[in-house]
Design a protein around this motif. Structure first.
Motif, mmCIF file in Angstrom:
data_model
loop_
_atom_site.group_PDB
_atom_site.id
_atom_site.type_symbol
_atom_site.label_atom_id
_atom_site.label_comp_id
_atom_site.label_asym_id
_atom_site.label_seq_id
_atom_site.Cartn_x
_atom_site.Cartn_y
_atom_site.Cartn_z
ATOM 1 N N ASN A 70 87.523 14.392 60.112
ATOM 2 C CA ASN A 70 86.386 13.556 59.706
ATOM 3 C C ASN A 70 86.589 12.107 60.139
ATOM 4 O OD1 ASN A 70 83.960 12.898 58.496
ATOM 5 N ND2 ASN A 70 84.394 14.030 56.644
ATOM 6 N N LEU A 71 87.845 11.693 60.231
ATOM 7 C CA LEU A 71 88.131 10.329 60.676
ATOM 8 C C LEU A 71 87.542 10.088 62.063
ATOM 9 C CD1 LEU A 71 89.689 7.839 59.708
ATOM 10 C CD2 LEU A 71 91.682 8.711 60.884
ATOM 11 N N ILE A 72 87.652 11.078 62.949
ATOM 12 C CA ILE A 72 87.144 10.938 64.318
ATOM 13 C C ILE A 72 85.650 11.279 64.373
ATOM 14 C CG2 ILE A 72 87.402 11.703 66.716
ATOM 15 C CD1 ILE A 72 89.887 10.374 65.703
ATOM 16 N N ASN A 73 85.285 12.446 63.844
ATOM 17 C CA ASN A 73 83.911 12.922 64.012
ATOM 18 C C ASN A 73 82.936 12.278 63.035
ATOM 19 O OD1 ASN A 73 85.370 14.651 65.664
ATOM 20 N ND2 ASN A 73 83.849 16.261 65.427
ATOM 21 N N GLY A 74 83.413 11.924 61.875
ATOM 22 C CA GLY A 74 82.520 11.356 60.877
ATOM 23 C C GLY A 74 82.543 9.845 60.874
ATOM 24 N N TYR A 75 83.712 9.283 60.579
ATOM 25 C CA TYR A 75 83.796 7.830 60.443
ATOM 26 C C TYR A 75 83.593 7.139 61.784
ATOM 27 C CZ TYR A 75 85.430 8.467 55.693
ATOM 28 O OH TYR A 75 85.504 8.797 54.367
ATOM 29 N N MET A 76 84.213 7.677 62.838
ATOM 30 C CA MET A 76 84.126 6.991 64.125
ATOM 31 C C MET A 76 82.911 7.456 64.921
ATOM 32 S SD MET A 76 87.226 5.874 66.477
ATOM 33 C CE MET A 76 87.707 7.310 67.357
ATOM 34 N N GLU B 272 82.600 9.909 66.936
ATOM 35 C CA GLU B 272 82.869 10.560 68.216
ATOM 36 C C GLU B 272 82.767 12.059 67.993
ATOM 37 O OE1 GLU B 272 83.835 9.001 71.054
ATOM 38 O OE2 GLU B 272 84.482 7.013 70.430
ATOM 39 N N PHE B 273 82.929 12.844 69.052
ATOM 40 C CA PHE B 273 82.868 14.288 68.850
ATOM 41 C C PHE B 273 84.098 14.924 69.470
ATOM 42 C CE2 PHE B 273 81.293 18.604 69.107
ATOM 43 C CZ PHE B 273 80.666 18.733 67.891
ATOM 44 N N SER B 274 85.097 15.190 68.626
ATOM 45 C CA SER B 274 86.317 15.824 69.110
ATOM 46 C C SER B 274 86.293 17.300 68.739
ATOM 47 C CB SER B 274 87.533 15.143 68.471
ATOM 48 O OG SER B 274 88.665 15.953 68.637
ATOM 49 N N VAL C 3 86.706 1.271 62.630
ATOM 50 C CA VAL C 3 86.285 2.634 62.987
ATOM 51 C C VAL C 3 84.793 2.793 62.727
ATOM 52 C CG1 VAL C 3 86.477 5.046 62.281
ATOM 53 C CG2 VAL C 3 88.536 3.721 62.663
ATOM 54 N N LEU C 4 84.344 2.332 61.561
ATOM 55 C CA LEU C 4 82.920 2.435 61.218
ATOM 56 C C LEU C 4 82.065 1.634 62.191
ATOM 57 C CD1 LEU C 4 83.061 2.077 57.342
ATOM 58 C CD2 LEU C 4 82.481 4.120 58.619
ATOM 59 N N SER C 5 82.549 0.461 62.574
ATOM 60 C CA SER C 5 81.749 -0.384 63.458
ATOM 61 C C SER C 5 81.623 0.250 64.841
ATOM 62 C CB SER C 5 82.343 -1.790 63.552
ATOM 63 O OG SER C 5 83.522 -1.770 64.330
ATOM 64 N N ILE C 6 82.626 1.034 65.249
ATOM 65 C CA ILE C 6 82.513 1.735 66.527
ATOM 66 C C ILE C 6 81.388 2.767 66.441
ATOM 67 C CG2 ILE C 6 83.663 3.382 68.062
ATOM 68 C CD1 ILE C 6 86.222 1.851 67.615
ATOM 69 N N ARG C 7 81.293 3.451 65.296
ATOM 70 C CA ARG C 7 80.215 4.422 65.128
ATOM 71 C C ARG C 7 78.850 3.730 65.170
ATOM 72 N NH1 ARG C 7 79.943 6.785 59.463
ATOM 73 N NH2 ARG C 7 78.678 4.946 59.090
ATOM 74 N N GLU C 8 78.768 2.579 64.518
ATOM 75 C CA GLU C 8 77.470 1.918 64.401
ATOM 76 C C GLU C 8 77.039 1.312 65.723
ATOM 77 O OE1 GLU C 8 75.450 1.580 61.524
ATOM 78 O OE2 GLU C 8 76.711 3.221 60.859
ATOM 79 N N ASP C 9 77.930 0.604 66.392
ATOM 80 C CA ASP C 9 77.563 -0.058 67.645
ATOM 81 C C ASP C 9 78.839 -0.590 68.288
ATOM 82 O OD1 ASP C 9 76.670 -1.724 69.684
ATOM 83 O OD2 ASP C 9 74.846 -2.244 68.594
ATOM 84 N N GLU C 10 79.359 0.162 69.260
ATOM 85 C CA GLU C 10 80.671 -0.182 69.804
ATOM 86 C C GLU C 10 80.663 -1.537 70.503
ATOM 87 O OE1 GLU C 10 82.533 2.938 71.945
ATOM 88 O OE2 GLU C 10 84.212 1.675 72.565
ATOM 89 N N ILE C 11 79.596 -1.821 71.252
ATOM 90 C CA ILE C 11 79.560 -3.087 71.992
ATOM 91 C C ILE C 11 79.487 -4.264 71.040
ATOM 92 C CG2 ILE C 11 78.179 -4.445 73.607
ATOM 93 C CD1 ILE C 11 77.990 -2.174 75.325
#
Lengths: 256, 347
Positions: free
Chosen positions: B67-73, B75-77, B200-208
């Protein structure tokens, strides 16, 4: 020493030349406006300065340091922050977290201390939460600290985005169309707001704007871009009557 | 109906007061540990129930870490089973071939830990291509990674090749599973409620936007990947010593899919959701076991319904208050209080 010095900046997207041999010097504490018709390369310029794009040619120096080739967060650390034309807040996160994220570079603890919540963790988190809240109080957003940023009304989202940019403690603030979608009354209060930010946080500001009323009212100097090239530069009053600028905005005069 | 909702909200308030008490977690952990030791030693629970609880624990570790990768961040691992395999094989090799047989009981945690560290190192390597890729591309990278791990293991004769590896003692007991589960949930929660977690959350929301707001996205991704794969490795080690037999096929894409289902069933970006998802999925699979092959029809069907009616999962993007650090829960209240005091003082 100039705060920002761009020399011969050129940027191409495949064949399209978005910025063409752009030269620019910015002294500390200036407020400069960049104007130009749609697609003139204004936002590309911001993306080049903040490191989102890497300039194809040319150099950009910020307080004497070369920044072309540095990553966005490194450039931010040197003291450049920006807002976006289409607001890019962290919409699902709270107002407080939006600001706290911008303190990322200012928080000092190691990953291990974060994983175990030991050492400097508590003190640093407390310090940053306090700083974030102080900033929100200054911007009168503190009552909304727990609200998701995406649910704020449009004007407050703009305000929060500026607050978030200022949280990184920049020397240079780049505002990308802050007045987009605002009515004349809101523009007047925005003009006061920008002046106030400049004084309170003692930042240098570059402003991209379409609204002539805003740039003419507050900018000390204007740069006009068209098709990626500078076509005029000078005081607002001079720009207003410049035939080249009128041509870029309204089209060439036709002799019948 | 009204009566029901008021009773429910009353109960919820009481529950929140209880969980917010500063002795709640120490007492809960102590009680859980004592109960699990008692269950294992005194056979309060029969072996079958114990084994299911062990699987529940292992699945919680896998789900929370993915969930750390797929949910919080965001991304889709899809390569989580690959990390699990690395942990499983390293830990098994250590307990079977390296450690002296007499002290294997003592050294079991060391074996599990080494498996986790091995998986974390590989996770570090996988994090590097993820700097350049996002979304679908990361899925392809991790898919390839899972396949590489599987085919590597199938071709190493020293660990049994496709036949698998056996000879482990049944070292995974309920108390150990409880310990590692609590540890992984605690550490990942700590990470989420730190500057790295916000990164991590901010990468999910808008990485740039995140990278322009001073977030070192590279550092954040490395930390998230390393921590996530570390716990996948831990889960793998526990899994190997619960089943006492592993082969490469156990860690193929289907296993990764299982973990993905638990993540999305429970809800992305939620620790409470991950725990719920793991418990519900594991127990449901056991209950439906008499249905034989048909449960593999029923489960996907349930998932389709879930995606239609609750696309973010049971707890999607929400967190149970008990997992939020008290500091963060009352942070705004404290800060407002301070502001009020300041204005009162100046008045």
């Amino acid at each position: 020493m100039p705060l920002l010095e761009a020399k011969h900046i050129t940027h191409r997207f495949d064949g399209l030349c978005a910025v063409d041999d752009f030269n620019f010097t910015l002294a500390p504490h200036e407020l400069v406006g960049i104007i130009g018709p749609n697609g003139a390369g204004k936002t590309t310029l911001f993306n080049l300065i903040t490191g989102v794009y890497r300039a194809t040619e040319g150099t950009i120096q910020f307080s004497g340091k070369e920044i072309v080739g540095q990553t966005p967060h490194q450039i931010n650390k040197l003291g450049i922050a920006r807002t976006f034309q289409n607001i890019r807040l962290f919409k699902e996160l709270t107002v407080l977290d939006n600001v706290r994220i911008a303190y990322y570079g200012k928080i000092i603890y190691s990953p291990l201390e974060a994983l175990l919540h030991i050492g400097r963790f508590r003190a640093e988190e407390k310090r940053i939460a306090g700083m974030a809240m102080e900033l929100l109080i200054i911007f009168k957003l503190d009552d909304l600290a727990n609200v998701a940023a995406g649910s704020l009304p449009y004007g407050l989202q703009r305000k929060l985005e500026i607050a978030r940019a200022l949280a990184t403690e920049p020397k240079l603030l780049l505002l990308d169309e802050p007045a987009a979608g605002m009515n004349p009354n809101e523009i007047i209060s925005l003009m006061e707001f920008i002046g106030w930010i400049r004084k309170t946080f003692s930042v240098t500001i570059i402003l991209i704007e379409h609204q002539m009323r805003l740039v003419m009212g507050i900018c000390e100097r204007l740069v006009v871009l068209d098709f990626g090239a500078t076509i005029a530069e000078g005081l607002p009053a001079q720009i207003q009557n410049n035939p080249k600028v009128m041509e870029a905005y309204l089209g060439e005069e036709v002799k019948i | 109906m009204d009566k029901f909702t008021t009773t429910y909200s009353q109960l919820l308030t009481r529950w929140h007061t209880l969980t917010a008490h500063r002795f709640f977690w120490p007492v809960f952990i102590l009680a859980g540990l004592l109960f699990s030791i008692a269950a294992a030693r005194l056979e309060i629970l029969d072996q079958y129930v114990q084994l299911i609880l062990i699987y529940v624990g292992i699945n919680i570790i896998l789900t929370v870490s993915l969930n750390l990768i797929n949910g919080y961040m965001g991304e889709f691992s899809v390569g989580h089973a690959g990390f699990m395999a690395i942990g499983a094989y390293i830990a098994s090799i250590l307990t079977v071939s390296v450690f002296p047989q007499a002290s294997v009981n003592f050294l079991f945690p060391v074996a599990i830990l080494t498996g986790g560290i091995g998986a974390a190192l590989i996770g570090f390597l996988v994090a590097i291509p993820s700097f350049k890729t996002r979304g679908d591309y990361l899925a392809i990278v991790t898919l390839a990674f899972g396949m590489i791990v599987k085919s590597c293991l199938e071709n190493i004769d020293a660990v049994g090749g496709p036949r698998g590896f056996l000879g482990m003692d049944k070292l995974t007991t309920l108390p150990w599973v409880f310990f590692w589960t609590v540890l992984s949930v605690w550490v990942i929660r700590n990470l989420v409620y730190s500057k790295f977690g916000r990164g991590v959350l901010s990468i999910r929301e808008d990485e740039i936007a995140a990278s322009l707001m001073s977030v070192n996205t590279r550092q954040v991704k490395i930390i998230a990947f390393v921590v996530s794969s570390f716990f996948a490795g831990i889960a793998g080690g526990l899994f190997a010593h619960a089943l006492q037999f592993i082969n490469p096929r156990m860690f193929d894409i289907l296993k990764s899919t299982d973990i993905l289902i638990m993540v999305y069933l429970g809800g992305i970006a939620s620790i409470a959701g991950s725990i719920l998802g793991a418990i519900i999925y594991t127990i449901l699979l056991e209950i439906l076991r008499p249905m034989g092959v048909w449960r593999m029809v029923l489960m996907p069907l349930m998932l389709v319904l879930l995606m239609i009616y609750r696309p973010r999962g049971i707890m999607g993007l929400r967190e149970a208050k008990m997992f939020v650090p008290l500091r963060d829960l009352i942070l705004v209240k404290i800060l407002r209080q301070k502001k009020k005091e300041a204005t009162d003082a100046s008045a």
